[in-house]
Write a protein that holds these residues in place. Structure first.
Motif, mmCIF file in Angstrom:
data_model
loop_
_atom_site.group_PDB
_atom_site.id
_atom_site.type_symbol
_atom_site.label_atom_id
_atom_site.label_comp_id
_atom_site.label_asym_id
_atom_site.label_seq_id
_atom_site.Cartn_x
_atom_site.Cartn_y
_atom_site.Cartn_z
ATOM 1 N N HIS A 23 50.861 31.376 36.643
ATOM 2 C CA HIS A 23 50.329 30.038 36.889
ATOM 3 C C HIS A 23 51.429 29.002 37.102
ATOM 4 N N SER A 24 52.693 29.449 37.111
ATOM 5 C CA SER A 24 53.839 28.526 37.263
ATOM 6 C C SER A 24 53.717 27.357 36.296
ATOM 7 N N SER A 25 53.492 27.676 35.033
ATOM 8 C CA SER A 25 53.266 26.652 34.021
ATOM 9 C C SER A 25 54.125 26.933 32.795
ATOM 10 N N THR A 26 54.261 25.934 31.944
ATOM 11 C CA THR A 26 55.023 26.099 30.701
ATOM 12 C C THR A 26 54.118 26.146 29.478
ATOM 13 N N LEU A 27 52.804 25.899 29.685
ATOM 14 C CA LEU A 27 51.865 25.874 28.567
ATOM 15 C C LEU A 27 50.498 26.339 29.058
ATOM 16 N N PRO A 28 49.807 27.191 28.302
ATOM 17 C CA PRO A 28 48.467 27.627 28.723
ATOM 18 C C PRO A 28 47.492 26.451 28.732
ATOM 19 N N PHE A 29 46.711 26.333 29.811
ATOM 20 C CA PHE A 29 45.802 25.200 29.895
ATOM 21 C C PHE A 29 44.721 25.274 28.816
ATOM 22 N N VAL A 30 44.391 26.470 28.339
ATOM 23 C CA VAL A 30 43.414 26.588 27.249
ATOM 24 C C VAL A 30 43.923 25.852 26.014
ATOM 25 N N VAL A 31 45.187 26.073 25.685
ATOM 26 C CA VAL A 31 45.771 25.427 24.508
ATOM 27 C C VAL A 31 45.812 23.919 24.705
ATOM 28 N N ARG A 32 46.290 23.487 25.849
ATOM 29 C CA ARG A 32 46.421 22.048 26.102
ATOM 30 C C ARG A 32 45.064 21.340 26.068
ATOM 31 N N LYS A 33 44.060 21.902 26.756
ATOM 32 C CA LYS A 33 42.752 21.251 26.808
ATOM 33 C C LYS A 33 42.069 21.224 25.443
ATOM 34 N N CYS A 34 42.177 22.326 24.695
ATOM 35 C CA CYS A 34 41.553 22.362 23.364
ATOM 36 C C CYS A 34 42.229 21.383 22.416
ATOM 37 N N VAL A 35 43.550 21.342 22.432
ATOM 38 C CA VAL A 35 44.276 20.412 21.555
ATOM 39 C C VAL A 35 43.924 18.976 21.907
ATOM 40 N N PRO B 103 60.978 34.104 23.209
ATOM 41 C CA PRO B 103 60.913 33.899 24.660
ATOM 42 C C PRO B 103 60.498 32.459 24.949
ATOM 43 N N PRO B 104 60.944 31.885 26.060
ATOM 44 C CA PRO B 104 60.634 30.466 26.349
ATOM 45 C C PRO B 104 59.143 30.131 26.271
ATOM 46 N N ALA B 105 58.282 30.998 26.803
ATOM 47 C CA ALA B 105 56.839 30.719 26.771
ATOM 48 C C ALA B 105 56.342 30.615 25.341
ATOM 49 N N HIS B 106 56.822 31.489 24.472
ATOM 50 C CA HIS B 106 56.412 31.487 23.072
ATOM 51 C C HIS B 106 56.997 30.287 22.338
ATOM 52 N N PHE B 107 58.260 29.970 22.622
ATOM 53 C CA PHE B 107 58.899 28.819 21.987
ATOM 54 C C PHE B 107 58.130 27.541 22.305
ATOM 55 N N ASN B 108 57.830 27.326 23.582
ATOM 56 C CA ASN B 108 57.165 26.095 24.005
ATOM 57 C C ASN B 108 55.760 25.975 23.427
ATOM 58 N N CYS B 109 55.010 27.084 23.446
ATOM 59 C CA CYS B 109 53.638 27.034 22.949
ATOM 60 C C CYS B 109 53.610 26.847 21.434
ATOM 61 N N LEU B 110 54.505 27.525 20.726
ATOM 62 C CA LEU B 110 54.569 27.365 19.274
ATOM 63 C C LEU B 110 54.954 25.931 18.917
ATOM 64 N N GLN B 111 55.919 25.369 19.623
ATOM 65 C CA GLN B 111 56.314 23.980 19.369
ATOM 66 C C GLN B 111 55.133 23.037 19.567
ATOM 67 N N LEU C 105 51.352 36.078 27.158
ATOM 68 C CA LEU C 105 51.625 34.665 27.408
ATOM 69 C C LEU C 105 52.641 34.465 28.531
ATOM 70 N N THR C 106 53.752 35.184 28.485
ATOM 71 C CA THR C 106 54.786 35.031 29.520
ATOM 72 C C THR C 106 54.241 35.431 30.881
ATOM 73 N N THR C 107 53.495 36.534 30.931
ATOM 74 C CA THR C 107 52.906 36.995 32.190
ATOM 75 C C THR C 107 51.962 35.945 32.753
ATOM 76 N N LEU C 108 51.117 35.370 31.899
ATOM 77 C CA LEU C 108 50.149 34.368 32.346
ATOM 78 C C LEU C 108 50.840 33.120 32.883
ATOM 79 N N LEU C 109 51.824 32.609 32.140
ATOM 80 C CA LEU C 109 52.473 31.364 32.550
ATOM 81 C C LEU C 109 53.289 31.551 33.822
ATOM 82 N N ASN C 110 53.894 32.714 33.988
ATOM 83 C CA ASN C 110 54.606 32.986 35.247
ATOM 84 C C ASN C 110 53.629 32.999 36.421
#
Length: 454
Positions: free
Chosen positions: A275-287, A383-391, A268-273
Motif C-alpha cells: 500500500h506504499s504506506s507507513t501505517l495500516p489504515f485500520v489502525v489509524r481509522k480505529c484510533v 522492522p520499520p513497519a513494526h516500529f512505526n505502528c508500535l510507536q 504488516l511489512t508486506t501489507l504496508l509495502n
C-alpha cells in the motif's frame, strides 16, 4: 474472537530467522573472473584448497570456484552444520543449481539454500506434520473468510435455481427450507456432496509463486519459508499454500472472494509495502474514531464489543478499505474490538519473536533509567513497519491512560489487555508478567522513550 489469537503458527518463521547468513569469502586477485560473479569467485581450485579456506569460518561462509578449466559449470562451496558442501552451479542469465529455482544474484541463492538446509535439519518434525495433519475446516482461510464465503455462495443461489440438481431439491423442499439450508452452509471437505455448491464451485488454479515479504499457508497456518518459489497461489481467488498443502485443498475456488480479501491476517511489512504506506489504515481509522468519541468510555479496550458487529466492521475494512464508515457503529467497543482483532491476527506481532527476549531482559534492569535505555535499544531492532505502528499505538494508549480517572484504564490495565496481542511470546510461556511490565513502561514513559521528553 479469542479463538483467533493463535491462527498463525510461528515456529517455521522463528526457525528460518535462526538460519545461518551468507558470508562471502573474498578473493581480491582473480584474472579470469566471469562478469556475473564478484569477489566470491576464486578461479580454478580443488576441493581440498577450498575446504582449507573455509576452515575456521562460521556456517554460511561460501566461495565459488571451478574444479578444473574444462568444466562447463562452476562449483559453489559452503559451510553448513560444521561440514563443507559442494554444489554444481550454472548461469544462463540467472543463477541456479540442480533445482527448479532461479536467482538474480548468488547471495540470494546461497541464503535460500542455507534456509532450506536449516529447515531440513531443524524443522523436519514440523514439515512432516504439515504433510499429514492440515485440516481445511480449521484452516485460516475458512476461519477468516467463512462469513464472506457464505455471503458469496448465497448470492450464487438464484443463478442455480434452473439446474436439475436445484430443481430436484426444490421439488421436495420448501423455499424456506432451501434458504435455511444455504444460510447454514457448512464449508467442509465433503463439499462435493452438496448439490447447492457443486454447480458453481470450481478447482483452484494454483501456480508456483515467489512471495515478497512474509506469508503463511492458508491451509496449515505454517510459514512459507525460503526466498523464492515458497509455495503456490490461486490465480483466481488468491488462496496461498505450500505446494504439498495445495494438493489437499477442496475444489472451492470463489474468484469473487479475491475482491474481499483485504488487510486482516496479512504480515504488516508486506501489507504496508503493497500500500506504499507507513501505517495500516485500520489502525489509524480505529484510533482516530476512539479518540474522537471513546476516550471517556469506561473500560475501553477491556469491555468486549458484539462479535457480529466486529465481524461486520472487519468485512467492511476488507471490502471498502479506507472508505469504511466507522460512524455507523454506535458502540465504540466494537471499533476497539476490531482494532484488537486486527493486531491479534498479524502473523508476526508488533513486538517480534526475535526481539522478545531482549524486550523481557530490558524490563529486568535494576533502575527505571536503565529499563528505558534498554527498551529504546530493543525498539531500534524492530522492522520499520513494526516500529512505526508500535510507536503509534503506544502514543495512543498513553493518551488513553491519561484519562484513567474517567475510563478506568490505567497504563497497567491497558498493558494487561494488550500484552497477549502486541508481544510475540513462545507458546510455552503462559505468565506474561514481564511483558505486561514492559508494555506498561512504554505506555507510561512514551514521550521520554520515543522523543526524549520528560
Amino acid at each position: 474472537m479469542e479463538n483467533l489469537r493463535n491462527i498463525w503458527k510461528p515456529e517455521l518463521y522463528r526457525i528460518q530467522m535462526e538460519a545461518p547468513k551468507p558470508k562471502r569469502i573474498v578473493c581480491e586477485d582473480c584474472a579470469d573472473r566471469p562478469e556475473f560473479y564478484g569477489k566470491e569467485y576464486h578461479g580454478v581450485m580443488g576441493h581440498k584448497e577450498a575446504t582449507s579456506l573455509l576452515d575456521g569460518e562460521p556456517d554460511g561462509a561460501f566461495l565459488i570456484r571451478k574444479g578444473n578449466s574444462m568444466n562447463d559449470f562452476f562449483t559453489l562451496t559452503w559451510r553448513f552444520n560444521d561440514r563443507i558442501h559442494h554444489y554444481k552451479l550454472y548461469y544462463d542469465g540467472t543463477h541456479y543449481t540442480n533445482t527448479n529455482k532461479t536467482y538474480d544474484c548468488v547471495y540470494d541463492l546461497v541464503a535460500d539454500g542455507l534456509i532450506t538446509m536449516h529447515m531440513e535439519l531443524r524443522a523436519r518434525h514440523i514439515l512432516e506434520m504439515i504433510n499429514s495433519r492440515a485440516n481445511y475446516t480449521e484452516s485460516p482461510y475458512i476461519t477468516l473468510n467463512k462469513k464472506k464465503m457464505n455471503t458469496l455462495t448465497r448470492s450464487k443461489v438464484p443463478s442455480l435455481t434452473g439446474s436439475p440438481a436445484i430443481n430436484k431439491i426444490s421439488n421436495s423442499t420448501s423455499e424456506e427450507n432451501l434458504t435455511k439450508s444455504v444460510n447454514n452452509l457448512d464449508l467442509t471437505p465433503s463439499l462435493e456432496d452438496n448439490p447447492l455448491l457443486t454447480k458453481y464451485s470450481k478447482s483452484h488454479s494454483f501456480k508456483t509463486h515467489t512471495f515478497k515479504g512474509l506469508n503463511w499457508c492458508e491451509l496449515c497456518a505454517n510459514f512459507l519459508w525460503g526466498f523464492t518459489a515458497q509455495g503456490v497461489k490461486c490465480e483466481d481467488c488468491g488462496f496461498i499454500a505450500h505446494t504439498k498443502c495445495s494438493e489437499r485443498v477442496p475444489n472451492l475456488c470463489l474468484p469473487d472472494l479475491k475482491k474481499l480479501r483485504g488487510v486482516f491476517g496479512i504480515d504488516l511489512t508486506t501489507l504496508l509495502n503493497a500500500h506504499s504506506s507507513t501505517l495500516p489504515f485500520v489502525v489509524r481509522k480505529c484510533v482516530n474514531e476512539i479518540e474522537a468519541r471513546g476516550m471517556d468510555s469506561e473500560g475501553i479496550y477491556r469491555v468486549s464489543g458484539f462479535a457480529d458487529e466486529i465481524e461486520a466492521l472487519k468485512m467492511a475494512f476488507d471490502k471498502d478499505g479506507e472508505a469504511a464508515d466507522l460512524s455507523q457503529y454506535s458502540n465504540i467497543n466494537v471499533v476497539a474490538g476490531t482494532l484488537k482483532l486486527y493486531l491479534r491476527l498479524l502473523p508476526v506481532p508488533l513486538v517480534t519473536y526475535d526481539v522478545h527476549a531482549r524486550f523481557v531482559r530490558a524490563i529486568q534492569c535494576k533502575t527505571p533509567p536503565e529499563q528505558i535505555s534498554a527498551l529504546r535499544e530493543c525498539l531500534d531492532q524492530l522492522p520499520p513497519a513494526h516500529f512505526n505502528c508500535l510507536q503509534y499505538m503506544m502514543q495512543h494508549l498513553h493518551r488513553v491512560s491519561q484519562q484513567a480517572e474517567v475510563n478506568k484504564m490505567s497504563a497497567h490495565n491497558l498493558s494487561t489487555v494488550f500484552a497477549p496481542t502486541l508481544v510475540a511470546t513462545p507458546p510455552a510461556i503462559t505468565d506474561l508478567a514481564f511483558e505486561i511490565r514492559a508494555l506498561q513502561t512504554l505506555i507510561e514513559n512514551c514521550p521520554l522513550i520515543y522523543y526524549g521528553n520528560k
